[in-house]
Design a protein around this motif. Structure first.
Motif, mmCIF file in Angstrom:
data_model
loop_
_atom_site.group_PDB
_atom_site.id
_atom_site.type_symbol
_atom_site.label_atom_id
_atom_site.label_comp_id
_atom_site.label_asym_id
_atom_site.label_seq_id
_atom_site.Cartn_x
_atom_site.Cartn_y
_atom_site.Cartn_z
ATOM 1 N N LEU A 111 -10.854 -47.652 1.881
ATOM 2 C CA LEU A 111 -10.062 -46.533 2.392
ATOM 3 C C LEU A 111 -10.710 -45.190 2.032
ATOM 4 C CD1 LEU A 111 -6.422 -47.707 1.653
ATOM 5 C CD2 LEU A 111 -7.282 -47.032 3.884
ATOM 6 N N ALA A 112 -11.143 -45.067 0.784
ATOM 7 C CA ALA A 112 -11.772 -43.822 0.346
ATOM 8 C C ALA A 112 -13.067 -43.562 1.113
ATOM 9 C CB ALA A 112 -12.049 -43.878 -1.155
ATOM 10 N N GLU A 158 -12.233 -42.607 4.740
ATOM 11 C CA GLU A 158 -11.736 -41.228 4.782
ATOM 12 C C GLU A 158 -12.904 -40.244 4.757
ATOM 13 O OE1 GLU A 158 -8.614 -38.292 2.427
ATOM 14 O OE2 GLU A 158 -9.551 -39.966 1.361
ATOM 15 N N LYS A 159 -13.868 -40.469 3.883
ATOM 16 C CA LYS A 159 -15.020 -39.570 3.780
ATOM 17 C C LYS A 159 -15.831 -39.577 5.075
ATOM 18 C CE LYS A 159 -19.219 -38.625 1.137
ATOM 19 N NZ LYS A 159 -20.030 -38.524 2.374
ATOM 20 N N THR A 163 -13.896 -37.939 7.962
ATOM 21 C CA THR A 163 -13.793 -36.495 7.717
ATOM 22 C C THR A 163 -15.109 -35.809 8.064
ATOM 23 O OG1 THR A 163 -12.152 -36.818 5.960
ATOM 24 C CG2 THR A 163 -13.308 -34.715 5.994
ATOM 25 N N TYR A 197 -12.790 -35.680 11.882
ATOM 26 C CA TYR A 197 -11.412 -36.134 12.019
ATOM 27 C C TYR A 197 -10.559 -35.664 10.836
ATOM 28 C CZ TYR A 197 -13.050 -39.374 15.638
ATOM 29 O OH TYR A 197 -13.595 -39.926 16.784
ATOM 30 N N LYS A 198 -9.281 -35.433 11.103
ATOM 31 C CA LYS A 198 -8.299 -35.232 10.045
ATOM 32 C C LYS A 198 -7.742 -36.602 9.693
ATOM 33 C CE LYS A 198 -5.131 -33.369 7.363
ATOM 34 N NZ LYS A 198 -5.506 -32.777 6.053
ATOM 35 N N VAL A 199 -7.856 -36.996 8.423
ATOM 36 C CA VAL A 199 -7.454 -38.328 8.004
ATOM 37 C C VAL A 199 -6.184 -38.259 7.157
ATOM 38 C CG1 VAL A 199 -8.135 -40.417 6.773
ATOM 39 C CG2 VAL A 199 -9.849 -39.105 8.054
ATOM 40 N N ILE A 234 -3.537 -40.745 4.997
ATOM 41 C CA ILE A 234 -3.504 -42.074 4.384
ATOM 42 C C ILE A 234 -2.086 -42.434 3.951
ATOM 43 C CG2 ILE A 234 -4.305 -43.499 2.473
ATOM 44 C CD1 ILE A 234 -6.909 -42.021 2.510
ATOM 45 N N ASN A 270 -0.455 -44.893 1.606
ATOM 46 C CA ASN A 270 -0.769 -45.828 0.533
ATOM 47 C C ASN A 270 0.179 -47.026 0.543
ATOM 48 O OD1 ASN A 270 -2.988 -44.395 -0.688
ATOM 49 N ND2 ASN A 270 -1.493 -42.890 -1.399
ATOM 50 N N CYS A 289 -6.676 -36.717 14.763
ATOM 51 C CA CYS A 289 -6.123 -37.285 13.531
ATOM 52 C C CYS A 289 -6.192 -38.802 13.544
ATOM 53 C CB CYS A 289 -4.666 -36.856 13.345
ATOM 54 S SG CYS A 289 -4.437 -35.112 12.997
ATOM 55 N N LEU A 316 -4.661 -43.903 8.313
ATOM 56 C CA LEU A 316 -5.138 -45.112 7.651
ATOM 57 C C LEU A 316 -3.996 -45.706 6.839
ATOM 58 C CD1 LEU A 316 -8.634 -43.967 6.272
ATOM 59 C CD2 LEU A 316 -8.141 -45.179 8.408
#
Length: 362
Positions: free
Chosen positions: A20-21, A24-25, A28, A32-34, A36, A38, A88, A91
């Motif tokens: 996920l991390a 996201e990176k 981004t 994209y705007k991510v 999350i 959880n 957007c 996740l």
């Protein structure tokens, strides 16, 4: 604006948090705007609401709380994504169908009926679902429960949980399984590549086979608690280099609708656009465009030996199996021939061939 909702699932200790991390990176960096979401279960358990131990509640009551929390969070995040004037991606660390892996089919259906929810609408609300196999499958030395206080499964239970996740999510039209055949770093890279491919050029990493169905095949598949979806694919007249397809998926009387535009190039596909549309838009396009071909089929998706297979049963009795590129044909299905690169077996060109043994699907 919301462009995709992606769910990561699988048994415990599969690498979801790391993936996920990394996703996201990467997204981004791509502009994209991510957002999350959880894992809901971990938060609920850590807050003191548990289906085990002291002051426990029943698993069914716990999963009902999970369902309500997951629905609320996803609805809120989707609303926010639609308000932001930027591409957007949401996740999800697990999703609604993970609930199905902890309770029976009857209990899951009862929960959905209680809240008047459509199973097909729910599963199709995710654009992409990726199952990260627990390291308990083939990389047992790395399995641990130390990094999550809400995790209590041993290795055997972790494998069972992973298998149930695969069964629960296998009907999804874009469900991928990432196994432990590589080291962890490469495994995470394969997850990221799967996500990036969804947004760009997607090379065909699957094979298609013309197959026969053995007499005991459906008995074996029914033991896996499969569900079959009726699919109508209508191909519309367009530029010769592009394919425009309308798709209607129906399950238990509920239908969802999609439009896809793509290019085919000898076993490779480039998705130009794919989006979910409403019934009115679907019917309007049917009225406005010239129909090139229409294909009706029943699709059975199932997980076997940590791979996801799609078995399509066409109206004339033909069976086509789609399998991961390096996967073996399940022993309960007979291979006739590899048709991956045979243009005649692309759905847009599909005509009555009747080459396969007809077995009624119940």
């Amino acid at each position: 604006m919301l462009v995709a909702k992606i769910c990561l699932t699988g048994g415990p200790c599969g690498g979801k948090s790391t993936a996920l991390a990394k996703i996201e990176k990467e997204l981004t960096d791509m502009g994209y705007k991510v957002l999350i979401i959880n894992e809901v279960a971990t938060r609920i358990i850590n807050s003191g609401i548990k289906p085990f131990g002291d002051d426990s509640i029943s698993m069914l009551d716990f999963e009902e709380i999970m369902l309500k929390e997951q629905l609320t969070e996803e609805e809120c995040y989707e609303k926010v994504a639609k308000l932001i004037d930027r591409k957007c991606v949401i996740l999800c660390d697990r999703g609604i169908f993970d609930i199905k892996s902890f309770i029976s089919d009857e209990e899951f259906d009862s929960l959905l009926n209680k809240y008047n929810l459509s199973k097909l609408e729910l599963i199709d609300s995710y654009n992409l679902v990726i199952n990260l196999d627990t390291v308990a499958k083939g990389a047992e030395e790395f399995y641990t429960t130390d990094n999550n206080e809400a995790r209590s499964e041993g290795i055997k239970d972790a494998i069972i949980r992973d298998d149930k996740c695969q069964e629960a999510w296998s009907p999804h039209s874009n469900f991928k399984v990432i196994d432990n055949s590589t080291n962890f770093e490469e495994k995470v890279k394969r997850v990221v590549d799967t996500v990036k491919n969804y947004f760009g050029i997607e090379k065909r990493n699957s094979k298609k086979y013309l197959v026969n169905i053995k007499d005991n095949t459906m008995d074996i598949l029914n033991e896996k608690e499969i569900s079959s979806v009726q699919i109508k694919q209508t191909y519309l007249s367009t530029d010769k280099d592009c394919e425009m397809r309308l798709r209607k998926r129906t399950l238990n009387g509920d239908s969802t609708y999609y439009i896809t535009v793509k290019k085919n190039d000898y076993g490779k596909e480039r998705i130009i656009t794919e989006e979910k549309i409403d019934k009115k838009a679907y019917e309007r396009l049917l009225e406005q465009k010239t129909v090139v071909n229409e294909v009706n089929k029943e699709r059975i998706s199932f997980a076997y030996d940590d791979n996801v297979y799609k078995l399509d049963h066409f109206e004339d009795g033909t069976y086509i199996l789609e399998a991961p590129e390096n996967a073996q044909i399940p022993p309960f299905i007979d291979l006739i021939e590899d048709v991956t690169l045979d243009d005649n077996y692309y759905n847009i060109n599909f005509k009555n061939k009747n080459n396969s043994k007809v077995i009624k699907i119940s």
